[in-house]
Design a protein around this motif. Structure first.
Motif, mmCIF file in Angstrom:
data_model
loop_
_atom_site.group_PDB
_atom_site.id
_atom_site.type_symbol
_atom_site.label_atom_id
_atom_site.label_comp_id
_atom_site.label_asym_id
_atom_site.label_seq_id
_atom_site.Cartn_x
_atom_site.Cartn_y
_atom_site.Cartn_z
ATOM 1 N N GLU A 260 10.049 -44.902 13.789
ATOM 2 C CA GLU A 260 9.873 -45.727 14.989
ATOM 3 C C GLU A 260 9.596 -47.161 14.566
ATOM 4 O O GLU A 260 9.046 -47.403 13.482
ATOM 5 C CB GLU A 260 8.669 -45.217 15.794
ATOM 6 N N SER A 261 9.916 -48.135 15.437
ATOM 7 C CA SER A 261 9.499 -49.507 15.190
ATOM 8 C C SER A 261 7.987 -49.584 15.281
ATOM 9 O O SER A 261 7.366 -48.871 16.064
ATOM 10 C CB SER A 261 10.099 -50.457 16.232
ATOM 11 N N VAL A 262 7.411 -50.456 14.475
ATOM 12 C CA VAL A 262 5.958 -50.564 14.453
ATOM 13 C C VAL A 262 5.466 -51.143 15.791
ATOM 14 O O VAL A 262 6.161 -51.929 16.433
ATOM 15 C CB VAL A 262 5.518 -51.444 13.252
ATOM 16 N N VAL A 263 4.285 -50.736 16.201
ATOM 17 C CA VAL A 263 3.646 -51.327 17.384
ATOM 18 C C VAL A 263 2.988 -52.632 16.940
ATOM 19 O O VAL A 263 2.223 -52.652 15.974
ATOM 20 C CB VAL A 263 2.585 -50.360 17.954
ATOM 21 N N GLY A 264 3.327 -53.733 17.628
ATOM 22 C CA GLY A 264 2.812 -55.036 17.228
ATOM 23 C C GLY A 264 1.302 -55.120 17.349
ATOM 24 O O GLY A 264 0.708 -54.465 18.203
ATOM 25 N N GLY A 265 0.686 -55.925 16.493
ATOM 26 C CA GLY A 265 -0.759 -56.091 16.583
ATOM 27 C C GLY A 265 -1.350 -56.601 15.282
ATOM 28 O O GLY A 265 -0.630 -57.055 14.408
ATOM 29 N N GLN A 266 -2.682 -56.534 15.192
ATOM 30 C CA GLN A 266 -3.378 -56.915 13.962
ATOM 31 C C GLN A 266 -3.884 -55.671 13.273
ATOM 32 O O GLN A 266 -4.544 -54.845 13.900
ATOM 33 C CB GLN A 266 -4.569 -57.804 14.290
ATOM 34 N N TYR A 267 -3.592 -55.563 11.975
ATOM 35 C CA TYR A 267 -3.936 -54.352 11.238
ATOM 36 C C TYR A 267 -4.557 -54.691 9.875
ATOM 37 O O TYR A 267 -4.226 -55.719 9.294
ATOM 38 C CB TYR A 267 -2.676 -53.543 10.929
ATOM 39 N N PRO A 268 -5.356 -53.760 9.332
ATOM 40 C CA PRO A 268 -5.572 -53.805 7.888
ATOM 41 C C PRO A 268 -4.286 -53.291 7.233
ATOM 42 O O PRO A 268 -3.718 -52.293 7.698
ATOM 43 C CB PRO A 268 -6.741 -52.832 7.675
ATOM 44 N N VAL A 269 -3.828 -53.987 6.197
ATOM 45 C CA VAL A 269 -2.556 -53.620 5.586
ATOM 46 C C VAL A 269 -2.754 -53.411 4.093
ATOM 47 O O VAL A 269 -3.374 -54.239 3.423
ATOM 48 C CB VAL A 269 -1.505 -54.725 5.829
ATOM 49 N N VAL A 270 -2.243 -52.295 3.586
ATOM 50 C CA VAL A 270 -2.170 -52.092 2.141
ATOM 51 C C VAL A 270 -0.730 -52.370 1.744
ATOM 52 O O VAL A 270 0.207 -51.909 2.397
ATOM 53 C CB VAL A 270 -2.594 -50.654 1.759
ATOM 54 N N VAL A 271 -0.583 -53.188 0.708
ATOM 55 C CA VAL A 271 0.735 -53.688 0.325
ATOM 56 C C VAL A 271 1.052 -53.169 -1.072
ATOM 57 O O VAL A 271 0.194 -53.233 -1.958
ATOM 58 C CB VAL A 271 0.686 -55.238 0.344
ATOM 59 N N ASP A 272 2.254 -52.616 -1.277
ATOM 60 C CA ASP A 272 2.590 -52.083 -2.604
ATOM 61 C C ASP A 272 2.887 -53.226 -3.581
ATOM 62 O O ASP A 272 2.922 -54.398 -3.197
ATOM 63 C CB ASP A 272 3.732 -51.060 -2.527
ATOM 64 N N GLN A 273 3.108 -52.868 -4.851
ATOM 65 C CA GLN A 273 3.235 -53.892 -5.900
ATOM 66 C C GLN A 273 4.379 -54.856 -5.613
ATOM 67 O O GLN A 273 4.262 -56.056 -5.842
ATOM 68 C CB GLN A 273 3.477 -53.228 -7.269
ATOM 69 N N GLU A 274 5.494 -54.328 -5.137
ATOM 70 C CA GLU A 274 6.652 -55.180 -4.928
ATOM 71 C C GLU A 274 6.375 -56.220 -3.833
ATOM 72 O O GLU A 274 6.619 -57.408 -3.999
ATOM 73 C CB GLU A 274 7.871 -54.328 -4.544
ATOM 74 N N LEU A 275 5.842 -55.748 -2.702
ATOM 75 C CA LEU A 275 5.593 -56.677 -1.593
ATOM 76 C C LEU A 275 4.400 -57.593 -1.890
ATOM 77 O O LEU A 275 4.380 -58.754 -1.467
ATOM 78 C CB LEU A 275 5.374 -55.899 -0.295
ATOM 79 N N ALA A 276 3.425 -57.101 -2.663
ATOM 80 C CA ALA A 276 2.283 -57.948 -3.038
ATOM 81 C C ALA A 276 2.770 -59.120 -3.886
ATOM 82 O O ALA A 276 2.260 -60.236 -3.780
ATOM 83 C CB ALA A 276 1.237 -57.132 -3.800
ATOM 84 N N GLY A 277 3.794 -58.864 -4.728
ATOM 85 C CA GLY A 277 4.360 -59.941 -5.530
ATOM 86 C C GLY A 277 5.022 -60.984 -4.654
ATOM 87 O O GLY A 277 4.825 -62.188 -4.832
ATOM 88 N N VAL A 278 5.815 -60.536 -3.688
ATOM 89 C CA VAL A 278 6.457 -61.465 -2.754
ATOM 90 C C VAL A 278 5.385 -62.231 -1.964
ATOM 91 O O VAL A 278 5.473 -63.433 -1.753
ATOM 92 C CB VAL A 278 7.390 -60.717 -1.775
ATOM 93 N N PHE A 279 4.336 -61.500 -1.592
ATOM 94 C CA PHE A 279 3.242 -62.092 -0.826
ATOM 95 C C PHE A 279 2.613 -63.259 -1.579
ATOM 96 O O PHE A 279 2.462 -64.356 -1.043
ATOM 97 C CB PHE A 279 2.193 -61.011 -0.518
ATOM 98 N N ILE A 280 2.268 -63.064 -2.848
ATOM 99 C CA ILE A 280 1.549 -64.134 -3.551
ATOM 100 C C ILE A 280 2.475 -65.314 -3.818
ATOM 101 O O ILE A 280 2.062 -66.479 -3.803
ATOM 102 C CB ILE A 280 0.849 -63.627 -4.836
ATOM 103 N N HIS A 281 3.752 -65.008 -4.017
ATOM 104 C CA HIS A 281 4.756 -66.061 -4.195
ATOM 105 C C HIS A 281 4.824 -66.934 -2.936
ATOM 106 O O HIS A 281 4.774 -68.158 -3.006
ATOM 107 C CB HIS A 281 6.094 -65.386 -4.483
ATOM 108 N N GLU A 282 4.888 -66.272 -1.774
ATOM 109 C CA GLU A 282 5.013 -67.015 -0.513
ATOM 110 C C GLU A 282 3.682 -67.588 -0.060
ATOM 111 O O GLU A 282 3.598 -68.724 0.404
ATOM 112 C CB GLU A 282 5.555 -66.103 0.602
ATOM 113 N N ALA A 283 2.632 -66.770 -0.176
ATOM 114 C CA ALA A 283 1.346 -67.145 0.405
ATOM 115 C C ALA A 283 0.727 -68.302 -0.339
ATOM 116 O O ALA A 283 0.096 -69.171 0.253
ATOM 117 C CB ALA A 283 0.399 -65.957 0.360
ATOM 118 N N PHE A 284 0.906 -68.305 -1.635
ATOM 119 C CA PHE A 284 0.166 -69.292 -2.395
ATOM 120 C C PHE A 284 1.028 -70.074 -3.365
ATOM 121 O O PHE A 284 0.840 -71.271 -3.569
ATOM 122 C CB PHE A 284 -0.970 -68.593 -3.150
#
Lengths: 459, 433
Positions: free
Chosen positions: A217-241
């Motif tokens: 199913e498509s995710v229900v929009g909102g604010q969540y605690p999120v655990v991010v795997d290694q691949e997406l965490a890498g993309v995250f730090i690249h983009e975020a910081f």
């Protein structure tokens, strides 16, 4: 050619001149569904001259015709004189050196026939296609490129470097009525043909995921605690910081310098981030950057505090900091600009089980489609995800795209995993018109609180 | 031409494309002229057909012609069996793509225009940092194939891109604009004015809460829906079976307020030319008409695979074989003035720009993007900028119900002509801190 380059540099009237020549051969094989889209080879050769007039600006000439380098230097010099600068433009000093760096490939892909490259891609494509009758199409790519780059400047540096790159991308597209889902896996490195052989399991994973996503199913929009795997965490730090730590954003912008002042807290004590262009075997690695500066490790965040940033010679001089070897160009068509190389969140101490066990309702976001930064705001897109319910991984969800803000999202990282990995993925980073630049991400699992995820309304 | 002779002897069909670009660019960084650049690019791309198999090769190295021919022939040995026919010369429309006023624009004049843009913006926002780049060029394309078809033309693209950032404490505002034309426009400040209006509106920050709200997309913001739609309309997505629009020609799938046209024959636009990149004449092609799916867009290969004719949408860069791409994509203007649309919105969001365009599973029609520039509409007025807001949905559901399409349209990114489009209801997610 070396004599011609030296003679052209000598002829320059500019305060600083550099010449970078490149010859690149590349081969591409693409399957889409049952059809071979292309199996072809291309040759690209050209150069760039960059001149600096300290009281003017930069002048640049790019070209394919490398016969008359003296004329190209004159053209670039004329361009450099167009601007006028009241404050002289300085370049931070870098070591002067001469070196030849040869690629060391186990199985040099230039010796492999196009037929064999096609056979490899066809094999992976067949695994994708035959995995399920729900797979309606594929996008299966083999790509290699071998560049020979010569860099020389008027300070006496002369570097020749061979840069190989080999990539496979396996994407499966599954369909059930109007429901179309895609999943992909990739592998890319500065290596020989052997690096992309034996990847059948990745093809099966991609195909199965595409089929699994049909039922998500498509995710229900909102604010969540999120655990991010290694691949997406890498993309995250690249983009975020990563992008905001590129000094070309701050060096001439007093307000940005205030905002990104060294010593400012961006994360909790557990957060450590670095960029390292010298680590062997990674896609963003080169011994020298495209200004001839040796690469190395630059810590950006230590114990949650901003401690450094990425520089070119010009941004380092302007800010009174050390150049870091991060001036990179995707090809001879572009001047070097400040870029990341291999960027990582350092290993933490939390196990994956501990990270999820207290989450009542959250999202486990995995894999990456990509991300984009526009100054303080950024997005990063997961390829697939699961809900976390009562401390356990629950049903798969799709279309999970996360929004972040530099000043709040990093501070919301409250757990860093003990399972660090470098990801040897394809794709690349884009900045200005320069895309794709090979970079690598590395990270353990991380947990971020209060992440905005766009989506449908709860039923 | 030596290369043509070699190919004629050894191949059943061939196509040789010579590309030559020259351009001059001046770039202002942080309000000051920083860099001037001249570029010269040339190269040859070759496609060949031997025993029904298609091959491709390209080179930018003039001394490597022999290797180029060898690569093309090797590529055809392993190439896919495609019933493709490189076309004979056909009558093409007259399209303006070249203007000497652009190619002869002196560098000092380009610098003056850049300064004028920087000064205009600094007058409105003295604290802003302005980056401007102006680029003018000459592009020459010459195509030859085995039929004797010689399709060639030249164009004179001029692009002006402006980006502005303004930092106040920890708030960073970023607004950008891009205009592209091949025919000189006396009003070169149009994009700058458009950008400045957004800067003024963005001064005031306001908050909003999550909920089901009306959403108004500006021409630039409409790309959020336009990108997945463009993918779905591609003949290649249809042929490979991944487009949700496959097999639905003639069906009414969208609101009757939605019309989409591809038109490569409009004077002066970036997607315009007499021919596409395979020597097929450009034309006006209705893709969606009042909500009814009318056509897809095709290049030669995808058309041949699908058993239809090319729509003149073959598009290429030097180093890759052609594929189908829109020329100028137009979402048709509606009947409602923008002012009336605004009046009709009691509380809603105006979307100007998004992050992560095209990321995610967009072929399914799904999109999900944080909004990088958006405004809150209250009682018909734009009351301020909102941050940390995300929108998600699926175009194939949302575009069935459109509240209104504006009479006004704008050219964005040089080849897209888009209106304001009002969706009556979407799930808006706003971060609550």
């Amino acid at each position: 050619m070396q004599e011609k380059i030296r003679a052209a540099l000598k002829s320059s009237k500019a305060d600083y001149t550099e010449i970078r020549l490149e010859e690149r051969e590349s081969a591409t094989v693409v399957y889409r569904g049952k059809n071979l889209d292309t199996a072809s080879a291309v040759i690209d050769a050209g150069g760039i001259v960059r001149c600096l007039c300290r009281d003017g600006g930069w002048g640049i000439a790019t070209f394919n015709d490398r016969d008359d380098l003296i004329a190209k230097v004159e053209q670039a010099y004329q361009c450099a004189k167009v601007a006028h600068s009241d404050e002289p433009i300085e370049l931070a000093p870098v070591p002067v050196g001469e070196e030849r760096i040869a690629a060391n490939l186990q199985r040099d892909f230039r010796d492999i026939s196009l037929a064999d490259k096609k056979t490899l891609a066809e094999g992976y494509n067949n695994i994708l296609l035959k995995h399920s009758d729900k797979i309606v199409s594929t996008n299966c790519l083999y790509f290699d490129s071998f560049s020979h780059i010569t860099f020389a400047n008027s300070e006496g540096t002369f570097i020749e470097e061979e840069r190989p790159l080999v990539t496979v991308v396996m994407a499966a597209i599954a369909r059930d009525g109007n429901n179309v889902q895609t999943a992909h896996e990739s592998r890319s490195g500065q290596a020989g043909f052997e690096f992309v052989m034996g990847r059948e399991e990745q093809a099966r994973i991609a195909a199965q995921r595409a089929v699994d996503l049909l039922r998500a199913e498509s995710v229900v929009g909102g604010q969540y605690p999120v655990v991010v795997d290694q691949e997406l965490a890498g993309v995250f730090i690249h983009e975020a910081f990563g992008h905001l730590s590129e000094a070309d954003f701050v060096y001439e912008n007093p307000k940005a310098r205030e905002m990104m002042v060294l010593g400012r807290r961006f994360g909790q004590d557990i957060l450590n981030v670095y960029d390292d262009g010298a680590l062997p075997g990674l896609r963003g690695t080169h011994k020298y950057d495209d200004e001839g500066m040796p690469t190395g490790r630059a810590y950006l965040i230590k114990d949650g505090i901003l401690v450094g940033r990425l520089h070119s010679r010009q941004t380092a001089a302007k800010m009174g900091e050390q150049p870091t070897g991060n001036a990179r160009a995707i090809s001879y068509r572009f001047p070097p600009i400040v870029r990341m190389t291999n960027t990582a969140i350092e290993q933490g101490t939390t196990s994956f089980e501990d990270m999820i066990k207290d989450i009542k309702l959250g999202v486990y976001a995995c894999g990456a489609y990509g991300g984009q930064t526009e100054l303080e705001n950024f997005s990063f897109s997961s390829a697939y995800a699961y809900m976390i319910r009562d401390g356990k991984i629950a049903e798969m969800v799709k279309d999970v795209i996360l929004a972040g803000n530099l000043f709040t999202t990093l501070l919301n990282i409250d757990a860093i995993g003990n399972d660090f990995q470098w990801m040897h993925r394809g794709g690349g980073c884009g900045k200005g018109a320069q895309y794709p630049l090979p970079v690598t991400f590395g990270a353990p699992h991380i947990r971020i609180q209060n992440v905005v995820i766009g989506g449908k309304k709860e039923k | 031409m030596d290369i043509l002779k070699q190919l004629r002897q050894r191949m059943d069909q061939f196509e040789v494309v010579h590309l030559r670009n020259e351009s001059t660019k001046v770039s202002f960084e942080s309000n000051r002229l920083k860099t001037s650049q001249v570029e010269e690019t040339k190269g040859i791309a070759v496609r060949v057909v031997k025993q029904g198999r298609l091959g491709f090769a390209a080179s930018s190295d003039a001394s490597a012609t022999e290797q180029l021919v060898k690569n093309a022939i090797e590529s055809a040995m392993y190439g896919d069996q495609v019933p493709i026919t490189f076309p004979e010369a056909q009558h093409a429309p007259t399209v303006k793509t070249f203007d000497p006023t652009i190619t002869e624009l002196p560098i000092p004049r380009m610098v003056e225009i850049g300064k004028e843009i920087v000064d205009y913006i600094l007058q409105i926002e003295p604290e802003a940092r302005v980056n401007v780049s102006l680029k003018r060029g000459i592009q020459q394309v010459a195509l030859h194939n085995q039929t004797g078809n010689e399709a060639s033309y030249q164009s004179s693209p001029l692009s002006i891109s402006v980006s502005v950032n303004k930092i106040q404490g920890d708030d960073i505002l970023f607004v950008g604009d891009f205009t592209g034309t091949t025919v000189w426009q006396e009003d070169y400040l149009a994009g700058t004015r458009r950008l400045s209006e957004k800067l003024k509106l963005a001064r005031r920050l306001t908050a909003m809460s999550s909920g089901n709200l009306p959403v108004l997309f500006s021409p630039n913001g409409l790309l959020m829906l336009g990108v997945p739609l463009q993918q779905g309309l591609s003949g290649k997505s249809v042929f490979t079976g991944i487009s949700p629009l496959k097999g639905k020609l003639g069906e009414k799938l969208f609101s009757d307020k939605l019309s989409v046209i591809d038109d490569g024959t409009i004077d002066g636009k970036f997607g315009s030319a007499p021919y596409d990149d395979e020597g097929v004449p450009h034309r006006r092609n209705a893709l969606i008409e009042n909500g009814v799916l009318k056509n897809f867009y095709y290049d030669l290969k995808t058309a041949a695979q699908s058993g239809v004719a090319s729509t003149g949408n073959g598009s290429r860069t030097l180093f890759a074989p052609p594929g189908p791409a829109p020329t100028n994509l137009i979402i048709g203007a509606g009947g409602t003035p923008l002012a009336d649309i605004l009046t009709g919105i009691n509380e809603g969001v105006l979307v100007e720009d998004v992050l992560g365009l095209g990321q995610g599973n967009t072929i399914s029609g799904a999109f999900s993007n944080p909004l990088s520039l958006a405004f809150k509409i209250e009682k018909g007025e734009i009351v301020g900028r909102v941050k940390n807001v995300s929108l998600a949905g699926n175009i194939y559901t949302l575009l069935k119900n459109i509240a209104a399409v504006s009479r006004e349209t704008e050219w964005v990114h040089g080849n897209l002509n888009l209106p304001y489009l009002w969706l009556p209801e979407m799930n808006v997610i706003a971060k609550a801190d």
